[in-house]
Scaffold this motif. Structure first.
Motif, PDB file in Angstrom:
ATOM      1  N   GLU A  14       0.966  -1.194   0.011  1.00  0.00           N
ATOM      2  CA  GLU A  14       0.170  -0.031  -0.226  1.00  0.00           C
ATOM      3  C   GLU A  14       0.920   1.080   0.016  1.00  0.00           C
ATOM      4  O   GLU A  14       0.407   2.212  -0.646  1.00  0.00           O
ATOM      5  CB  GLU A  14      -0.932  -0.051   1.043  1.00  0.00           C
ATOM      6  N   ASP A  15       2.085   1.089   0.584  1.00  0.00           N
ATOM      7  CA  ASP A  15       2.832   2.504   0.668  1.00  0.00           C
ATOM      8  C   ASP A  15       3.478   2.798  -0.653  1.00  0.00           C
ATOM      9  O   ASP A  15       3.515   3.887  -1.209  1.00  0.00           O
ATOM     10  CB  ASP A  15       4.126   2.337   1.738  1.00  0.00           C
ATOM     11  N   PHE A  16       3.657   1.430  -1.390  1.00  0.00           N
ATOM     12  CA  PHE A  16       4.340   1.813  -2.769  1.00  0.00           C
ATOM     13  C   PHE A  16       3.176   2.356  -3.668  1.00  0.00           C
ATOM     14  O   PHE A  16       3.430   3.010  -4.498  1.00  0.00           O
ATOM     15  CB  PHE A  16       4.644   0.449  -3.491  1.00  0.00           C
ATOM     16  N   GLN A  17       1.909   1.630  -3.630  1.00  0.00           N
ATOM     17  CA  GLN A  17       0.887   1.934  -4.412  1.00  0.00           C
ATOM     18  C   GLN A  17       0.359   3.568  -4.263  1.00  0.00           C
ATOM     19  O   GLN A  17      -0.003   3.989  -5.299  1.00  0.00           O
ATOM     20  CB  GLN A  17      -0.330   1.148  -4.373  1.00  0.00           C
ATOM     21  N   ALA A  18       0.664   4.013  -3.133  1.00  0.00           N
ATOM     22  CA  ALA A  18       0.505   5.398  -2.597  1.00  0.00           C
ATOM     23  C   ALA A  18       1.195   6.488  -3.274  1.00  0.00           C
ATOM     24  O   ALA A  18       0.818   7.496  -3.424  1.00  0.00           O
ATOM     25  CB  ALA A  18       0.260   5.614  -1.287  1.00  0.00           C
ATOM     26  N   LEU A  19       2.274   5.907  -3.919  1.00  0.00           N
ATOM     27  CA  LEU A  19       3.249   6.712  -4.559  1.00  0.00           C
ATOM     28  C   LEU A  19       3.337   6.956  -6.126  1.00  0.00           C
ATOM     29  O   LEU A  19       2.930   6.140  -6.637  1.00  0.00           O
ATOM     30  CB  LEU A  19       4.642   6.682  -4.209  1.00  0.00           C
ATOM     31  N   ASP A  20       3.784   7.964  -6.430  1.00  0.00           N
ATOM     32  CA  ASP A  20       4.110   7.962  -8.163  1.00  0.00           C
ATOM     33  C   ASP A  20       5.418   7.272  -8.356  1.00  0.00           C
ATOM     34  O   ASP A  20       6.190   6.829  -7.303  1.00  0.00           O
ATOM     35  CB  ASP A  20       4.209   9.491  -8.712  1.00  0.00           C
ATOM     36  N   GLU A  21       5.982   6.776  -9.715  1.00  0.00           N
ATOM     37  CA  GLU A  21       6.933   5.907 -10.190  1.00  0.00           C
ATOM     38  C   GLU A  21       8.225   6.614  -9.336  1.00  0.00           C
ATOM     39  O   GLU A  21       8.963   5.674  -8.752  1.00  0.00           O
ATOM     40  CB  GLU A  21       6.956   5.913 -11.478  1.00  0.00           C
ATOM     41  N   ASP A  23       8.987   8.290  -6.640  1.00  0.00           N
ATOM     42  CA  ASP A  23       8.711   8.167  -5.436  1.00  0.00           C
ATOM     43  C   ASP A  23       8.809   6.570  -5.068  1.00  0.00           C
ATOM     44  O   ASP A  23       9.482   6.153  -3.944  1.00  0.00           O
ATOM     45  CB  ASP A  23       7.785   9.005  -4.678  1.00  0.00           C
ATOM     46  N   ARG A  24       8.167   5.808  -5.704  1.00  0.00           N
ATOM     47  CA  ARG A  24       8.475   4.423  -5.575  1.00  0.00           C
ATOM     48  C   ARG A  24       9.709   3.850  -5.617  1.00  0.00           C
ATOM     49  O   ARG A  24      10.356   3.419  -4.800  1.00  0.00           O
ATOM     50  CB  ARG A  24       7.474   3.478  -6.538  1.00  0.00           C
ATOM     51  N   LEU A  25      10.607   4.611  -6.543  1.00  0.00           N
ATOM     52  CA  LEU A  25      12.022   4.185  -6.765  1.00  0.00           C
ATOM     53  C   LEU A  25      12.977   4.769  -5.507  1.00  0.00           C
ATOM     54  O   LEU A  25      13.536   3.933  -4.989  1.00  0.00           O
ATOM     55  CB  LEU A  25      12.551   4.629  -7.977  1.00  0.00           C
ATOM     56  N   GLN A  26      12.358   5.837  -4.817  1.00  0.00           N
ATOM     57  CA  GLN A  26      13.137   6.244  -3.509  1.00  0.00           C
ATOM     58  C   GLN A  26      12.674   5.316  -2.290  1.00  0.00           C
ATOM     59  O   GLN A  26      13.579   4.914  -1.541  1.00  0.00           O
ATOM     60  CB  GLN A  26      12.473   7.768  -3.329  1.00  0.00           C
ATOM     61  N   LEU A  27      11.298   4.869  -2.371  1.00  0.00           N
ATOM     62  CA  LEU A  27      11.081   3.837  -1.242  1.00  0.00           C
ATOM     63  C   LEU A  27      11.896   2.664  -1.361  1.00  0.00           C
ATOM     64  O   LEU A  27      12.298   2.161  -0.439  1.00  0.00           O
ATOM     65  CB  LEU A  27       9.526   3.773  -1.352  1.00  0.00           C
ATOM     66  N   LEU A  28      12.002   2.121  -2.696  1.00  0.00           N
ATOM     67  CA  LEU A  28      12.869   0.926  -2.760  1.00  0.00           C
ATOM     68  C   LEU A  28      14.095   1.077  -2.297  1.00  0.00           C
ATOM     69  O   LEU A  28      14.907   0.288  -1.731  1.00  0.00           O
ATOM     70  CB  LEU A  28      12.939   0.491  -4.488  1.00  0.00           C
ATOM     71  N   ARG A 120       7.171  -0.506 -14.660  1.00  0.00           N
ATOM     72  CA  ARG A 120       7.499   0.401 -15.706  1.00  0.00           C
ATOM     73  C   ARG A 120       8.734   1.025 -15.319  1.00  0.00           C
ATOM     74  O   ARG A 120       9.622   1.386 -16.524  1.00  0.00           O
ATOM     75  CB  ARG A 120       6.563   1.542 -16.099  1.00  0.00           C
ATOM     76  N   ALA A 121       9.099   0.954 -14.200  1.00  0.00           N
ATOM     77  CA  ALA A 121      10.422   1.840 -13.786  1.00  0.00           C
ATOM     78  C   ALA A 121      11.756   0.730 -13.723  1.00  0.00           C
ATOM     79  O   ALA A 121      12.774   1.355 -13.462  1.00  0.00           O
ATOM     80  CB  ALA A 121      10.304   2.519 -12.342  1.00  0.00           C
ATOM     81  N   ILE A 122      11.179  -0.641 -13.640  1.00  0.00           N
ATOM     82  CA  ILE A 122      12.365  -1.455 -13.352  1.00  0.00           C
ATOM     83  C   ILE A 122      12.551  -2.587 -14.450  1.00  0.00           C
ATOM     84  O   ILE A 122      11.192  -2.986 -15.057  1.00  0.00           O
ATOM     85  CB  ILE A 122      12.174  -2.222 -12.080  1.00  0.00           C
ATOM     86  N   THR A 123      13.540  -2.943 -15.054  1.00  0.00           N
ATOM     87  CA  THR A 123      13.716  -3.788 -16.046  1.00  0.00           C
ATOM     88  C   THR A 123      13.020  -4.983 -15.880  1.00  0.00           C
ATOM     89  O   THR A 123      12.783  -5.719 -14.462  1.00  0.00           O
ATOM     90  CB  THR A 123      15.192  -4.031 -16.618  1.00  0.00           C
ATOM     91  N   PRO A 124      12.475  -5.739 -16.801  1.00  0.00           N
ATOM     92  CA  PRO A 124      11.804  -7.023 -16.793  1.00  0.00           C
ATOM     93  C   PRO A 124      12.846  -7.973 -15.956  1.00  0.00           C
ATOM     94  O   PRO A 124      12.271  -8.903 -15.185  1.00  0.00           O
ATOM     95  CB  PRO A 124      11.321  -7.562 -17.977  1.00  0.00           C
TER      96      PRO A 124
END
Length: 147
Positions: A14-21, A23-28, A120-124
């Protein structure tokens, strides 16, 4: 709570889904930095770690199942600091799954990596690496279960 996930892992998703791409990379990256060091017994005996060969970066893990009736699982990961994506995925799984029962881990859906919203942000190839980590954990748990 995200359907079909244990509470801790659901909160992470849910934390990841609440962010845009971006910011998701920053969370990762934050999960990468928060991945705990290996405990002493694994630092002294790295041969006890199993390599997840499907990962692009050398990633090693240990899945320990205790003797309790619930068969509580503890996860340990080793990945180089210069591999933040791999370490981040390991950090998500460690934080989201460590301390759960074998049954709870086996019930985790295989699509957890996709639910993080990073496709979409990380390679397959890197996404397959995280899927492989979860698959390896589940196979090890399944093999270590007692009736």
């Amino acid at each position: 709570m995200t359907t079909g996930l244990p509470v801790k892992l659901s909160e992470i998703v849910e934390d990841f889904q609440a962010l845009d791409e971006p910011d998701r990379l920053q969370l990762l990256l934050e999960f990468s930095q928060g991945l705990p060091e290996l405990p002493q017994h694994l630092q002294e005996h790295p041969e006890l770690l199993e390599q997840v060969v499907e990962c692009q970066t050398p990633l090693f893990l240990s899945v320990d199942i205790d003797d309790s009736p619930e068969q509580i699982v503890h996860l340990y990961f080793s990945a180089p600091p210069e591999a933040p994506t791999t370490r981040g995925f390991a950090g998500v799984l460690q934080e989201g799954l460590d301390g759960l029962s074998s049954a709870d881990i086996l019930a985790v859906p295989d699509d957890v990596p996709d639910r993080l919203g990073l496709t979409r942000a990380i390679t397959p190839l890197r996404m397959r690496g995280m899927t492989a980590m979860l698959g390896r954990i589940k196979r090890t748990v399944r093999a270590g279960q007692t009736s």
